[in-house]
Design a protein around this motif. Sequence first.
Motif, PDB file in Angstrom:
ATOM      1  N   ARG A  90       0.841  -1.206   0.000  1.00  0.00           N
ATOM      2  CA  ARG A  90       0.000   0.000   0.000  1.00  0.00           C
ATOM      3  C   ARG A  90       0.879   1.260   0.000  1.00  0.00           C
ATOM      4  O   ARG A  90       0.685   2.172  -0.796  1.00  0.00           O
ATOM      5  CB  ARG A  90      -0.880   0.003   1.252  1.00  0.00           C
ATOM      6  N   ASP A  91       1.885   1.279   0.875  1.00  0.00           N
ATOM      7  CA  ASP A  91       2.737   2.470   0.980  1.00  0.00           C
ATOM      8  C   ASP A  91       3.510   2.732  -0.312  1.00  0.00           C
ATOM      9  O   ASP A  91       3.945   3.857  -0.556  1.00  0.00           O
ATOM     10  CB  ASP A  91       3.726   2.322   2.142  1.00  0.00           C
ATOM     11  N   ALA A  92       3.710   1.676  -1.095  1.00  0.00           N
ATOM     12  CA  ALA A  92       4.452   1.844  -2.348  1.00  0.00           C
ATOM     13  C   ALA A  92       3.533   2.288  -3.484  1.00  0.00           C
ATOM     14  O   ALA A  92       3.994   2.509  -4.600  1.00  0.00           O
ATOM     15  CB  ALA A  92       5.160   0.539  -2.718  1.00  0.00           C
ATOM     16  N   MET A  93       2.214   2.362  -3.191  1.00  0.00           N
ATOM     17  CA  MET A  93       1.263   2.727  -4.258  1.00  0.00           C
ATOM     18  C   MET A  93       0.417   3.910  -3.805  1.00  0.00           C
ATOM     19  O   MET A  93      -0.789   3.766  -3.604  1.00  0.00           O
ATOM     20  CB  MET A  93       0.372   1.524  -4.606  1.00  0.00           C
ATOM     21  N   PRO A  94       1.019   5.075  -3.635  1.00  0.00           N
ATOM     22  CA  PRO A  94       0.266   6.228  -3.116  1.00  0.00           C
ATOM     23  C   PRO A  94      -0.909   6.604  -4.028  1.00  0.00           C
ATOM     24  O   PRO A  94      -1.884   7.174  -3.566  1.00  0.00           O
ATOM     25  CB  PRO A  94       1.312   7.340  -3.052  1.00  0.00           C
ATOM     26  N   LYS A  95      -0.809   6.260  -5.307  1.00  0.00           N
ATOM     27  CA  LYS A  95      -1.908   6.609  -6.223  1.00  0.00           C
ATOM     28  C   LYS A  95      -2.839   5.421  -6.441  1.00  0.00           C
ATOM     29  O   LYS A  95      -3.634   5.424  -7.371  1.00  0.00           O
ATOM     30  CB  LYS A  95      -1.331   7.051  -7.563  1.00  0.00           C
ATOM     31  N   GLY A  96      -2.695   4.412  -5.617  1.00  0.00           N
ATOM     32  CA  GLY A  96      -3.565   3.251  -5.767  1.00  0.00           C
ATOM     33  C   GLY A  96      -2.927   2.203  -6.663  1.00  0.00           C
ATOM     34  O   GLY A  96      -1.893   2.449  -7.289  1.00  0.00           O
ATOM     35  N   GLY A  97      -3.539   1.020  -6.705  1.00  0.00           N
ATOM     36  CA  GLY A  97      -2.981  -0.055  -7.508  1.00  0.00           C
ATOM     37  C   GLY A  97      -3.573  -1.386  -7.076  1.00  0.00           C
ATOM     38  O   GLY A  97      -4.698  -1.426  -6.568  1.00  0.00           O
ATOM     39  N   LYS A  98      -2.789  -2.438  -7.245  1.00  0.00           N
ATOM     40  CA  LYS A  98      -3.326  -3.770  -6.994  1.00  0.00           C
ATOM     41  C   LYS A  98      -2.335  -4.585  -6.170  1.00  0.00           C
ATOM     42  O   LYS A  98      -1.129  -4.526  -6.405  1.00  0.00           O
ATOM     43  CB  LYS A  98      -3.570  -4.462  -8.333  1.00  0.00           C
ATOM     44  N   ILE A  99      -2.875  -5.317  -5.210  1.00  0.00           N
ATOM     45  CA  ILE A  99      -2.040  -6.254  -4.459  1.00  0.00           C
ATOM     46  C   ILE A  99      -2.554  -7.655  -4.719  1.00  0.00           C
ATOM     47  O   ILE A  99      -3.758  -7.919  -4.616  1.00  0.00           O
ATOM     48  CB  ILE A  99      -2.068  -5.930  -2.954  1.00  0.00           C
ATOM     49  N   THR A 100      -1.639  -8.519  -5.106  1.00  0.00           N
ATOM     50  CA  THR A 100      -2.030  -9.894  -5.380  1.00  0.00           C
ATOM     51  C   THR A 100      -1.407 -10.807  -4.332  1.00  0.00           C
ATOM     52  O   THR A 100      -0.199 -10.737  -4.090  1.00  0.00           O
ATOM     53  CB  THR A 100      -1.545 -10.333  -6.781  1.00  0.00           C
ATOM     54  N   ILE A 101      -2.235 -11.624  -3.721  1.00  0.00           N
ATOM     55  CA  ILE A 101      -1.717 -12.610  -2.770  1.00  0.00           C
ATOM     56  C   ILE A 101      -1.916 -13.987  -3.388  1.00  0.00           C
ATOM     57  O   ILE A 101      -3.037 -14.361  -3.741  1.00  0.00           O
ATOM     58  CB  ILE A 101      -2.450 -12.518  -1.417  1.00  0.00           C
ATOM     59  N   ALA A 102      -0.818 -14.702  -3.561  1.00  0.00           N
ATOM     60  CA  ALA A 102      -0.897 -15.997  -4.233  1.00  0.00           C
ATOM     61  C   ALA A 102      -0.123 -17.027  -3.432  1.00  0.00           C
ATOM     62  O   ALA A 102       0.663 -16.677  -2.549  1.00  0.00           O
ATOM     63  CB  ALA A 102      -0.321 -15.889  -5.638  1.00  0.00           C
ATOM     64  N   ALA A 103      -0.344 -18.284  -3.721  1.00  0.00           N
ATOM     65  CA  ALA A 103       0.427 -19.333  -3.062  1.00  0.00           C
ATOM     66  C   ALA A 103       0.708 -20.452  -4.052  1.00  0.00           C
ATOM     67  O   ALA A 103      -0.148 -20.794  -4.874  1.00  0.00           O
ATOM     68  CB  ALA A 103      -0.328 -19.877  -1.861  1.00  0.00           C
ATOM     69  N   THR A 104       1.926 -20.991  -4.000  1.00  0.00           N
ATOM     70  CA  THR A 104       2.280 -22.122  -4.857  1.00  0.00           C
ATOM     71  C   THR A 104       3.164 -23.067  -4.061  1.00  0.00           C
ATOM     72  O   THR A 104       3.799 -22.653  -3.089  1.00  0.00           O
ATOM     73  CB  THR A 104       3.085 -21.662  -6.096  1.00  0.00           C
ATOM     74  N   GLU A 105       3.189 -24.317  -4.509  1.00  0.00           N
ATOM     75  CA  GLU A 105       4.005 -25.285  -3.775  1.00  0.00           C
ATOM     76  C   GLU A 105       5.346 -25.503  -4.472  1.00  0.00           C
ATOM     77  O   GLU A 105       5.431 -25.468  -5.699  1.00  0.00           O
ATOM     78  CB  GLU A 105       3.259 -26.621  -3.681  1.00  0.00           C
ATOM     79  N   HIS A 106       6.399 -25.689  -3.678  1.00  0.00           N
ATOM     80  CA  HIS A 106       7.744 -25.925  -4.220  1.00  0.00           C
ATOM     81  C   HIS A 106       8.402 -27.005  -3.389  1.00  0.00           C
ATOM     82  O   HIS A 106       7.972 -27.288  -2.285  1.00  0.00           O
ATOM     83  CB  HIS A 106       8.590 -24.657  -4.139  1.00  0.00           C
ATOM     84  N   SER A 107       9.480 -27.560  -3.956  1.00  0.00           N
ATOM     85  CA  SER A 107      10.231 -28.472  -3.092  1.00  0.00           C
ATOM     86  C   SER A 107      11.721 -28.301  -3.297  1.00  0.00           C
ATOM     87  O   SER A 107      12.167 -27.850  -4.355  1.00  0.00           O
ATOM     88  CB  SER A 107       9.814 -29.919  -3.331  1.00  0.00           C
ATOM     89  N   ASP A 108      12.460 -28.655  -2.269  1.00  0.00           N
ATOM     90  CA  ASP A 108      13.921 -28.635  -2.288  1.00  0.00           C
ATOM     91  C   ASP A 108      14.487 -27.311  -2.801  1.00  0.00           C
ATOM     92  O   ASP A 108      14.961 -27.206  -3.931  1.00  0.00           O
ATOM     93  CB  ASP A 108      14.462 -29.808  -3.114  1.00  0.00           C
ATOM     94  N   LEU A 109      14.406 -26.310  -1.949  1.00  0.00           N
ATOM     95  CA  LEU A 109      14.860 -24.973  -2.325  1.00  0.00           C
ATOM     96  C   LEU A 109      16.271 -24.729  -1.828  1.00  0.00           C
ATOM     97  O   LEU A 109      16.686 -25.291  -0.819  1.00  0.00           O
ATOM     98  CB  LEU A 109      13.924 -23.948  -1.696  1.00  0.00           C
ATOM     99  N   PRO A 110      17.014 -23.880  -2.547  1.00  0.00           N
ATOM    100  CA  PRO A 110      18.352 -23.548  -2.069  1.00  0.00           C
ATOM    101  C   PRO A 110      18.292 -22.896  -0.691  1.00  0.00           C
ATOM    102  O   PRO A 110      17.325 -22.191  -0.392  1.00  0.00           O
ATOM    103  CB  PRO A 110      18.865 -22.561  -3.118  1.00  0.00           C
ATOM    104  N   GLU A 111      19.284 -23.132   0.111  1.00  0.00           N
ATOM    105  CA  GLU A 111      19.420 -22.593   1.477  1.00  0.00           C
ATOM    106  C   GLU A 111      18.484 -23.259   2.476  1.00  0.00           C
ATOM    107  O   GLU A 111      18.644 -23.087   3.679  1.00  0.00           O
ATOM    108  CB  GLU A 111      19.141 -21.075   1.551  1.00  0.00           C
ATOM    109  N   LEU A 112      17.478 -23.974   2.002  1.00  0.00           N
ATOM    110  CA  LEU A 112      16.530 -24.559   2.952  1.00  0.00           C
ATOM    111  C   LEU A 112      16.690 -26.064   3.003  1.00  0.00           C
ATOM    112  O   LEU A 112      17.188 -26.683   2.067  1.00  0.00           O
ATOM    113  CB  LEU A 112      15.100 -24.203   2.547  1.00  0.00           C
TER     114      LEU A 112
END
Length: 641
Positions: A406-428
């Motif tokens: 929100r703070d990065a969009m003073p003139k308004g805009g869109k926020i998308t909340i999404a979720a996806t599954e992954h496996s075996d990630l670097p560092e984790l």
Amino acid sequence: MEHPERFEASKSSEGRYRMLIDAVTDYAIYMLDPEGIVVSWNPGAKRFKGYDKSEIIGQHFSRFYTEDDRKSGLPGRALEIANREGKFENEGWHVRKDGSKFWAFVIIDPIRDSAGKLIGFAKITRDLTERQKAEAALRESQEQFRLLVQGVTDYAIYMLNREGLVSSWNAGAQRIKGYAPEEIIGRHFSCFYTEEDRQAGLPQQTIEIAKREGRHEREGWRVRKDGTKFFANVVIDAIHNPDGSLLGFAKITRDITERRNAARELEETREVLLQAQKMEAIGHLTGVIAHDFNNLLMAIQGSLELLRRRLPGSDPKIAQLIDNALQGTQRGTALTQRMLAFARRQELTLAPLDVRDIVRRMTNLLQSSLGPSIGIETEFPPKLPKVNADANQLELAILNLAINGRDAMPKGGKITIAATEHSDLPELRPGRYLCIRVTDTGIGMDEDTLNRATEPFFTTKGVGKGTGLGLPMVHGMAEQSGGKLVLKSRLGYGTTAELFLPVAPSAAESPDEDKTFGMRTAPQKRLTILTVDDDPLVALNTSALLEELGHTVYSVPSGMHALDILRRKGDIDLLITDQLMPGMTGAELASTIRANRPELPIILATGYAELAPGEGKGIPRLSKPFSQQDLADAIARAVRA
Ligand SMILES: Nc1ncnc2c1ncn2[C@@H]1O[C@H](COP(=O)(O)OP(=O)(O)OP(=O)(O)O)[C@@H](O)[C@H]1O
Ligand SMILES: [Mg+2]
């Protein structure tokens, strides 16, 4: 003896020639009659061929030829050609008296009388063995050098002519640049440069510098035949003719892409390590500050609550002041919570959570926090595994990320909340992860901001606006939960925050069991409670809250004191202990007591996730700072359990 003879001979011109020929030792000069019989012999001939005059005069000259040449009729042919064409010239092997061979240059001229009749041949032979050997050696060394250059595959070694056209090409050049010799020889070397470098006139510059300075070295990107690029170290030398005029250029090119990459990786690793060390240090500091601050806040909050209740009469103005102060402590508490989260010292209650559910429940909150000018979209695949996380902390994290959007969009805009599954990630750790992605269409971040965004207290929002603890909280919470936070952003192109959290083990499908809902407390019976805390301010406050709830309180500063009291007094109904204390921790105290008095209810008060995994297991917890109501609830649960 010889003198008078020579003198006599020199008097006629024929005699003078005789003398001349006899003096020559570098050439064999002798005469043959028309049949090829040797009729005269000079010292040069003797020196080369080994025969004395007396031995050879009267012999046929074919004996100077090799067996093979004799068989092929070369001697006769030589005379015939000389006779017919006026001269015979040849180079080849000749044979000495001792049978050894020498390389000879031979000229045969016919000799005619004044009537034109052939009276014989003049034969001049020169021993070219030395020259021939030298030439052979030169040829050989040139050939060796050529083979050497040809054979080198780690370096592209090739020549350019004065105009910059490729004039030779070795195996290394073919390997590194991909062109076969026939594809490239005759083409201008600028085809090895990138389009931009060509536009900038780099190839011409290179040649000019080499011409001027003799040698020029450079590093830069070059292009292979297939269009791929490699990072090259290039040395170019101007090559001059013996007379000093420019012949062309020798170029040696090395592919140092890997070396460059390795150096770059090392640099990056060092950078990451440095950043990690810095964060570790800041984390430690933040944790310590937050811990002490938490205790202070607790004392202030507790005292204020008591003060408000004990206020004589009910002056609304004073009550208002106290409420303001209490609100202040609550804000302070929220801050220390974020600091503790960043320092990964938050008390997390991990449980399998349905992210879709959580976001759905937050819709109203998000809508009102973000305002009407910002649209919220969600993208969840139909089947989404649960994550192992703390529900409150996850909500807070999503809220923090959305508010940053929100703070990065003073003139308004869109926020998308999404979720996806992954496996075996670097560092984790290997395994399945859910990535919760919060994307905005805002101003984005430049590189420096992006690098510093998760540092605690880093904010670009100005004093009093941002605390710079939002992202550090999310980062700390992610790491403490066994996941990570990844930020992706470009100035002007929005931001995506990716929150990776481990997928909950499928066995633990019943999430509700461990959840601690704030239940209202039934009226309590009066208890005798022993509190243990090394911080006198906190101890005093807790005692006051408990006494006001109607309980009898004994307060001691350490685990040893507590054990002593328990030994002497049999009427203690409940123990409330701080976790972190010098000497003995709350959890250690609890397990010591459990050994003798398993039935005694114990509450572990801690704002500090200092409990090692498994430590203090099964002991009801109370998060610091706590209100009187929190305290009452915890006591009710502990006594009932
Ligand atoms: N979505 C985003 N777009 C652009 N910049 C961002 C975004 N999220 C974070 N930042 C930058 O990172 C900085 C740190 O963010 P962080 O959430 O830690 O603190 P804050 O938002 O400034 O303060 P607080 O969250 O405590 O109110 C911000 O000040 C901002 O410069
Ligand atoms: Mg923020």
